[in-house]
Design a protein around this motif. Sequence first.
Motif, PDB file in Angstrom:
ATOM      1  N   GLY A  12       0.834  -1.196   0.000  1.00  0.00           N
ATOM      2  CA  GLY A  12       0.000   0.000   0.000  1.00  0.00           C
ATOM      3  C   GLY A  12       0.864   1.239   0.000  1.00  0.00           C
ATOM      4  N   LYS A  13       0.200   2.380  -0.176  1.00  0.00           N
ATOM      5  CA  LYS A  13       0.926   3.644  -0.248  1.00  0.00           C
ATOM      6  C   LYS A  13       1.708   3.921   1.030  1.00  0.00           C
ATOM      7  N   ASP A  14       1.194   3.383   2.161  1.00  0.00           N
ATOM      8  CA  ASP A  14       1.851   3.619   3.439  1.00  0.00           C
ATOM      9  C   ASP A  14       3.080   2.731   3.616  1.00  0.00           C
ATOM     10  N   GLY A  15       3.362   1.915   2.623  1.00  0.00           N
ATOM     11  CA  GLY A  15       4.553   1.076   2.688  1.00  0.00           C
ATOM     12  C   GLY A  15       4.343  -0.184   3.523  1.00  0.00           C
ATOM     13  N   ASN A  16       3.109  -0.379   4.010  1.00  0.00           N
ATOM     14  CA  ASN A  16       2.817  -1.571   4.803  1.00  0.00           C
ATOM     15  C   ASN A  16       2.875  -2.809   3.912  1.00  0.00           C
ATOM     16  N   LYS A  17       3.747  -3.750   4.256  1.00  0.00           N
ATOM     17  CA  LYS A  17       3.977  -4.906   3.389  1.00  0.00           C
ATOM     18  C   LYS A  17       2.952  -6.022   3.604  1.00  0.00           C
ATOM     19  N   SER A  18       2.181  -5.928   4.697  1.00  0.00           N
ATOM     20  CA  SER A  18       1.251  -7.021   4.944  1.00  0.00           C
ATOM     21  C   SER A  18       0.074  -6.924   3.968  1.00  0.00           C
ATOM     22  N   MET A  19      -0.145  -7.999   3.211  1.00  0.00           N
ATOM     23  CA  MET A  19      -1.143  -7.994   2.151  1.00  0.00           C
ATOM     24  C   MET A  19      -2.543  -8.116   2.731  1.00  0.00           C
ATOM     25  N   LEU A  20      -3.454  -7.302   2.249  1.00  0.00           N
ATOM     26  CA  LEU A  20      -4.835  -7.361   2.725  1.00  0.00           C
ATOM     27  C   LEU A  20      -5.714  -8.187   1.803  1.00  0.00           C
ATOM     28  N   VAL A  21      -5.386  -8.167   0.527  1.00  0.00           N
ATOM     29  CA  VAL A  21      -6.203  -8.865  -0.473  1.00  0.00           C
ATOM     30  C   VAL A  21      -5.305  -9.762  -1.317  1.00  0.00           C
ATOM     31  N   ALA A  22      -5.793 -10.955  -1.610  1.00  0.00           N
ATOM     32  CA  ALA A  22      -5.102 -11.822  -2.573  1.00  0.00           C
ATOM     33  C   ALA A  22      -6.006 -12.000  -3.776  1.00  0.00           C
ATOM     34  N   VAL A  23      -5.410 -11.849  -4.955  1.00  0.00           N
ATOM     35  CA  VAL A  23      -6.123 -12.120  -6.205  1.00  0.00           C
ATOM     36  C   VAL A  23      -5.505 -13.390  -6.770  1.00  0.00           C
ATOM     37  N   VAL A  24      -6.261 -14.471  -6.761  1.00  0.00           N
ATOM     38  CA  VAL A  24      -5.736 -15.725  -7.300  1.00  0.00           C
ATOM     39  C   VAL A  24      -6.536 -16.104  -8.537  1.00  0.00           C
ATOM     40  N   MET A  25      -5.869 -16.757  -9.484  1.00  0.00           N
ATOM     41  CA  MET A  25      -6.547 -17.138 -10.736  1.00  0.00           C
ATOM     42  C   MET A  25      -6.033 -18.494 -11.189  1.00  0.00           C
TER      43      MET A  25
END
Length: 176
Positions: A12-25
């Motif tokens: 995210g813009k705040d540089g937070n590396k923890s992912m909130l959403v995963a897009v899998v296909m």
Amino acid sequence: MAKKQVTKNKSGKDGNKSMLVAVVMGSQSDWDTMRYADDTLTQFGIAHECRVISAHRSPALAAEFGSSAESRGLEVLIAAAGGAAHLAGVMAAHTTLPVLGVPMRSEALNGLDSLLATVQMPGGIPVGTLAIGKPGAVNAALFAVSILANSRPELRKKLHEFRDAQEKKIRETTLS
Ligand code: RP5
């Protein structure tokens, strides 16, 4: 020539590396459509990852990813697949996180097969199914933002601004 595996991580813009959403296909071939979900999440500054996981071709990986999603800090999963499209359902079977399914437009049945396979979940294991193809990819991302916005006022504000801009565009449209 072998296609490259899609694995993208966006902080995210705040540089937070923890992912909130995963897009899998289910396949690399879904990426041309799912890049619209990626773009929309990026537009809202959501930390997210995009990757290929197949319910059929890599069932153990699918189970592992779904089972560990919550403990890894993810809050929403977007799962896209085409044809016998079981990826969203398999994800939902392994997590209580919200799972948003995007049916891919298929060659054989134009996505009707994907839609039915994604939407017709048995009672007890929900998948929120969006439209076939690009509109579904965009809306899945917007839906994910909307879920995240429940506890993040700054995201709610961004969603209002997005809707306002959309409306303004329509109001200002003239036909020649
Ligand atoms: C599904 O089968 C994928 O999600 C894709 O939409 C469809 C076709 O996959 P490929 O044969 O193009 O890899 O699993």
